[in-house]
Design an enzyme around this catalytic site. Structure first.
Site, PDB file in Angstrom:
ATOM      1  N   ASP A   1       0.875  -1.169   0.000  1.00  0.00           N
ATOM      2  CA  ASP A   1       0.000   0.000   0.000  1.00  0.00           C
ATOM      3  C   ASP A   1       0.915   1.223   0.000  1.00  0.00           C
ATOM      4  O   ASP A   1       1.624   1.474   0.983  1.00  0.00           O
ATOM      5  CB  ASP A   1      -0.884  -0.022   1.258  1.00  0.00           C
ATOM      6  CG  ASP A   1      -1.766   1.211   1.364  1.00  0.00           C
ATOM      7  OD1 ASP A   1      -1.618   2.133   0.539  1.00  0.00           O
ATOM      8  OD2 ASP A   1      -2.592   1.254   2.291  1.00  0.00           O
TER       9      ASP A   1
ATOM     10  N   ALA B   1      -2.226   4.371  -8.492  1.00  0.00           N
ATOM     11  CA  ALA B   1      -2.985   5.629  -8.480  1.00  0.00           C
ATOM     12  C   ALA B   1      -4.451   5.358  -8.234  1.00  0.00           C
ATOM     13  O   ALA B   1      -4.942   4.257  -8.470  1.00  0.00           O
ATOM     14  CB  ALA B   1      -2.833   6.333  -9.831  1.00  0.00           C
TER      15      ALA B   1
ATOM     16  N   THR C   1      -0.517  11.843 -16.948  1.00  0.00           N
ATOM     17  CA  THR C   1      -1.677  11.783 -17.842  1.00  0.00           C
ATOM     18  C   THR C   1      -1.907  13.092 -18.601  1.00  0.00           C
ATOM     19  O   THR C   1      -1.510  14.169 -18.138  1.00  0.00           O
ATOM     20  CB  THR C   1      -2.935  11.481 -16.988  1.00  0.00           C
ATOM     21  OG1 THR C   1      -4.103  11.689 -17.758  1.00  0.00           O
ATOM     22  CG2 THR C   1      -3.027  12.396 -15.770  1.00  0.00           C
ATOM     23  N   ASP C   2      -2.614  12.989 -19.732  1.00  0.00           N
ATOM     24  CA  ASP C   2      -3.010  14.213 -20.442  1.00  0.00           C
ATOM     25  C   ASP C   2      -4.171  14.924 -19.724  1.00  0.00           C
ATOM     26  O   ASP C   2      -4.561  16.018 -20.141  1.00  0.00           O
ATOM     27  CB  ASP C   2      -3.378  13.903 -21.902  1.00  0.00           C
ATOM     28  CG  ASP C   2      -4.519  12.917 -22.060  1.00  0.00           C
ATOM     29  OD1 ASP C   2      -4.863  12.223 -21.069  1.00  0.00           O
ATOM     30  OD2 ASP C   2      -5.075  12.814 -23.175  1.00  0.00           O
TER      31      ASP C   2
ATOM     32  N   TYR D   1      -8.880  14.407 -10.377  1.00  0.00           N
ATOM     33  CA  TYR D   1      -7.859  13.451 -10.804  1.00  0.00           C
ATOM     34  C   TYR D   1      -6.703  14.185 -11.480  1.00  0.00           C
ATOM     35  O   TYR D   1      -5.533  13.991 -11.132  1.00  0.00           O
ATOM     36  CB  TYR D   1      -8.484  12.418 -11.757  1.00  0.00           C
ATOM     37  CG  TYR D   1      -7.477  11.552 -12.472  1.00  0.00           C
ATOM     38  CD1 TYR D   1      -6.660  10.671 -11.755  1.00  0.00           C
ATOM     39  CD2 TYR D   1      -7.340  11.607 -13.865  1.00  0.00           C
ATOM     40  CE1 TYR D   1      -5.724   9.871 -12.421  1.00  0.00           C
ATOM     41  CE2 TYR D   1      -6.418  10.812 -14.526  1.00  0.00           C
ATOM     42  CZ  TYR D   1      -5.616   9.947 -13.802  1.00  0.00           C
ATOM     43  OH  TYR D   1      -4.681   9.163 -14.457  1.00  0.00           O
TER      44      TYR D   1
ATOM     45  N   LYS E   1      -2.746  14.514 -10.227  1.00  0.00           N
ATOM     46  CA  LYS E   1      -1.594  14.017 -10.995  1.00  0.00           C
ATOM     47  C   LYS E   1      -0.604  15.153 -11.276  1.00  0.00           C
ATOM     48  O   LYS E   1       0.607  14.956 -11.241  1.00  0.00           O
ATOM     49  CB  LYS E   1      -2.054  13.361 -12.308  1.00  0.00           C
ATOM     50  CG  LYS E   1      -2.899  12.110 -12.144  1.00  0.00           C
ATOM     51  CD  LYS E   1      -2.175  10.950 -11.467  1.00  0.00           C
ATOM     52  CE  LYS E   1      -1.216  10.220 -12.379  1.00  0.00           C
ATOM     53  NZ  LYS E   1      -0.733   8.949 -11.803  1.00  0.00           N
TER      54      LYS E   1
HETATM   55  N1  LIG Z   1      -4.959   3.826 -18.348  1.00  0.00           N
HETATM   56  C1  LIG Z   1      -4.698   4.974 -18.951  1.00  0.00           C
HETATM   57  O1  LIG Z   1      -5.176   5.227 -20.083  1.00  0.00           O
HETATM   58  C2  LIG Z   1      -3.805   5.987 -18.303  1.00  0.00           C
HETATM   59  C3  LIG Z   1      -3.606   7.209 -18.960  1.00  0.00           C
HETATM   60  C4  LIG Z   1      -2.772   8.146 -18.384  1.00  0.00           C
HETATM   61  C5  LIG Z   1      -2.127   7.866 -17.202  1.00  0.00           C
HETATM   62  N2  LIG Z   1      -2.348   6.692 -16.572  1.00  0.00           N
HETATM   63  C6  LIG Z   1      -1.636   6.449 -15.300  1.00  0.00           C
HETATM   64  O2  LIG Z   1      -1.051   5.170 -15.377  1.00  0.00           O
HETATM   65  C7  LIG Z   1      -1.080   4.545 -14.094  1.00  0.00           C
HETATM   66  C8  LIG Z   1      -1.789   3.213 -14.188  1.00  0.00           C
HETATM   67  O3  LIG Z   1      -3.097   3.460 -14.676  1.00  0.00           O
HETATM   68  P1  LIG Z   1      -4.172   2.309 -14.877  1.00  0.00           P
HETATM   69  O4  LIG Z   1      -5.092   2.721 -15.954  1.00  0.00           O
HETATM   70  O5  LIG Z   1      -3.492   0.991 -14.946  1.00  0.00           O
HETATM   71  O6  LIG Z   1      -4.959   2.494 -13.526  1.00  0.00           O
HETATM   72  P2  LIG Z   1      -5.720   1.407 -12.677  1.00  0.00           P
HETATM   73  O7  LIG Z   1      -6.184   0.311 -13.555  1.00  0.00           O
HETATM   74  O8  LIG Z   1      -6.687   2.139 -11.824  1.00  0.00           O
HETATM   75  O9  LIG Z   1      -4.550   0.861 -11.771  1.00  0.00           O
HETATM   76  C9  LIG Z   1      -4.058   1.576 -10.692  1.00  0.00           C
HETATM   77  C10 LIG Z   1      -3.429   0.596  -9.766  1.00  0.00           C
HETATM   78  O10 LIG Z   1      -3.023   1.299  -8.582  1.00  0.00           O
HETATM   79  C11 LIG Z   1      -3.321   0.485  -7.504  1.00  0.00           C
HETATM   80  N3  LIG Z   1      -3.474   1.243  -6.275  1.00  0.00           N
HETATM   81  C12 LIG Z   1      -4.440   2.105  -5.915  1.00  0.00           C
HETATM   82  N4  LIG Z   1      -4.224   2.568  -4.668  1.00  0.00           N
HETATM   83  C13 LIG Z   1      -3.078   1.963  -4.239  1.00  0.00           C
HETATM   84  C14 LIG Z   1      -2.341   2.014  -3.038  1.00  0.00           C
HETATM   85  N5  LIG Z   1      -2.711   2.794  -2.016  1.00  0.00           N
HETATM   86  N6  LIG Z   1      -1.215   1.275  -2.943  1.00  0.00           N
HETATM   87  C15 LIG Z   1      -0.821   0.482  -3.965  1.00  0.00           C
HETATM   88  N7  LIG Z   1      -1.481   0.386  -5.133  1.00  0.00           N
HETATM   89  C16 LIG Z   1      -2.607   1.120  -5.259  1.00  0.00           C
HETATM   90  C17 LIG Z   1      -4.624  -0.205  -7.876  1.00  0.00           C
HETATM   91  O11 LIG Z   1      -4.759  -1.362  -7.087  1.00  0.00           O
HETATM   92  P3  LIG Z   1      -6.222  -1.971  -6.790  1.00  0.00           P
HETATM   93  O12 LIG Z   1      -6.675  -2.585  -8.038  1.00  0.00           O
HETATM   94  O13 LIG Z   1      -5.936  -2.951  -5.694  1.00  0.00           O
HETATM   95  O14 LIG Z   1      -7.054  -0.811  -6.361  1.00  0.00           O
HETATM   96  C18 LIG Z   1      -4.367  -0.530  -9.343  1.00  0.00           C
HETATM   97  O15 LIG Z   1      -3.697  -1.755  -9.485  1.00  0.00           O
HETATM   98  C19 LIG Z   1      -1.775   5.538 -13.166  1.00  0.00           C
HETATM   99  O16 LIG Z   1      -0.785   6.266 -12.490  1.00  0.00           O
HETATM  100  C20 LIG Z   1      -2.555   6.446 -14.084  1.00  0.00           C
HETATM  101  O17 LIG Z   1      -2.711   7.726 -13.526  1.00  0.00           O
HETATM  102  C21 LIG Z   1      -3.173   5.740 -17.100  1.00  0.00           C
END
Ligand SMILES: NC(=O)c1ccc[n+]([C@@H]2O[C@H](COP(=O)([O-])OP(=O)(O)OC[C@H]3O[C@@H](n4cnc5c(N)ncnc54)[C@H](OP(=O)(O)O)[C@@H]3O)[C@@H](O)[C@H]2O)c1
Length: 274
Positions: free
Chosen positions: A12, A36, A77-78, A100, A104
């Site tokens: 965590d 995140a 992120t954008d 959000y 970020k």
């Molecule tokens: N997906 C996109 O298109 C996109 C675009 C721009 C930027 N991003 C960035 O890329 C990263 C990954 O995005 P994603 O889409 O894969 O997001 P996601 O599917 O929501 O994954 C986020 C991960 O963070 C974990 N998390 C949340 N709170 C936590 C904590 N306190 N300690 C440890 N882990 C924790 C979540 O675990 P749980 O499942 O257990 O909650 C989940 O595995 C993020 O930083 C996001 O801002 C993503």
């Protein structure tokens, strides 16, 4: 102290003592920080929790990396932009319009203003292509569309949100590249094509032979009344191309690769599309 022998352990990132312990135990040379609260509505409704994960935990990780001499790679992120004039370059001024995006941007600033010099912030947008968890569990836009359209279900897609969809293997490669070459700084990592979410969904439907009339165009306000999204967002990757040698997979090729992994779309070696 336990010795790391591969595998994984849960952490965590808001638990300062646990983070401290893991940093000592693993003694990493690089930390890729993806954790995140990334869903827009929960961030809007639970601002403290959002700030704790997205900002405070990131600040602490930056300090821990500084103490450890580790390279911190942070995913942003954008959504740090307001979406009035995308796609955006690294030199464009951020102006987030939801909690959000604000969190970020605050996390970016916490890293960039910290004592840590070995940091890389990779901003990305609309990631697609990860088949982990398909068809259950965590989906991205492409795998969600495949699941719904292949079952003949109608899907609402926004026509007014523009992005440069990012093929996740390209992002993974960029992360590996910045770690390998110790490239520090702020980079945009995304696809080459600037498309609306609707156009992306239609492209996927055509490519995989689904009925595109199942796609029901809606506005962002209709689909997400709870929190605003940047409309014309998306990212320009010129800096990453020039300084990192980053090359995005063309959208159709990425869709074909993903289709093969999922067992949908054109046969291997085929030209695809209709
Ligand atoms: N997906 C996109 O298109 C996109 C675009 C721009 C930027 N991003 C960035 O890329 C990263 C990954 O995005 P994603 O889409 O894969 O997001 P996601 O599917 O929501 O994954 C986020 C991960 O963070 C974990 N998390 C949340 N709170 C936590 C904590 N306190 N300690 C440890 N882990 C924790 C979540 O675990 P749980 O499942 O257990 O909650 C989940 O595995 C993020 O930083 C996001 O801002 C993503």
């Amino acid at each position: 102290m336990t010795e790391f022998s591969g595998g994984w352990i849960p952490l965590d990132v808001t638990d300062a003592r646990a983070v401290h312990r893991v940093m000592l135990d693993f003694a990493p040379t690089a930390v890729v920080h993806l954790a995140a609260m990334s869903k827009v509505e929960p961030c809007e409704q639970q601002r403290e929790a959002c700030w704790a994960v997205n900002v405070h935990a990131t600040e602490r990780l930056a300090r821990a990396c500084h103490r450890q001499g580790a390279h911190l790679v942070f995913l942003s992120t954008d959504f740090v932009f307001d979406g009035s004039a995308g796609p955006y370059a690294e030199t464009d001024l951020p102006a987030p319009i939801n909690a959000y995006g604000r969190s970020k941007l605050a996390a970016e600033n916490a890293i960039h203003g910290s004592a840590l010099s070995a940091w890389t912030t990779l901003r990305t947008t609309l990631g697609f292509g990860d088949v982990v968890g398909y068809p259950e569990g965590r989906l991205n836009l492409a795998t969600f569309l495949v699941r719904e359209l292949s079952a003949g279900r109608e899907v609402r897609v926004t026509s007014d949100q523009y992005r440069t969809p990012t093929y996740i293997p390209d992002l993974a490669e960029a992360i590996a590249l910045v770690i390998r070459d110790r490239q520090h700084g702020l980079y945009h990592i995304a696809g080459q094509e600037y498309v609306s979410t609707r156009a992306f969904a239609e492209r996927l439907a055509d490519r995989y032979g689904y009925d595109r009339s199942l796609l029901r165009p809606v506005t962002t306000d209709e689909l997400h009344p709870g929190a605003p999204r940047p409309l014309r967002a998306g990212l320009v990757t010129l800096r990453a191309q020039t300084e990192l040698g980053f090359r995005a997979t063309p959208l159709d090729d990425a869709l074909d690769q993903l289709g093969r992994q999922l067992g949908v779309g054109p046969p291997a070696g085929g030209s695809g599309g209709r």
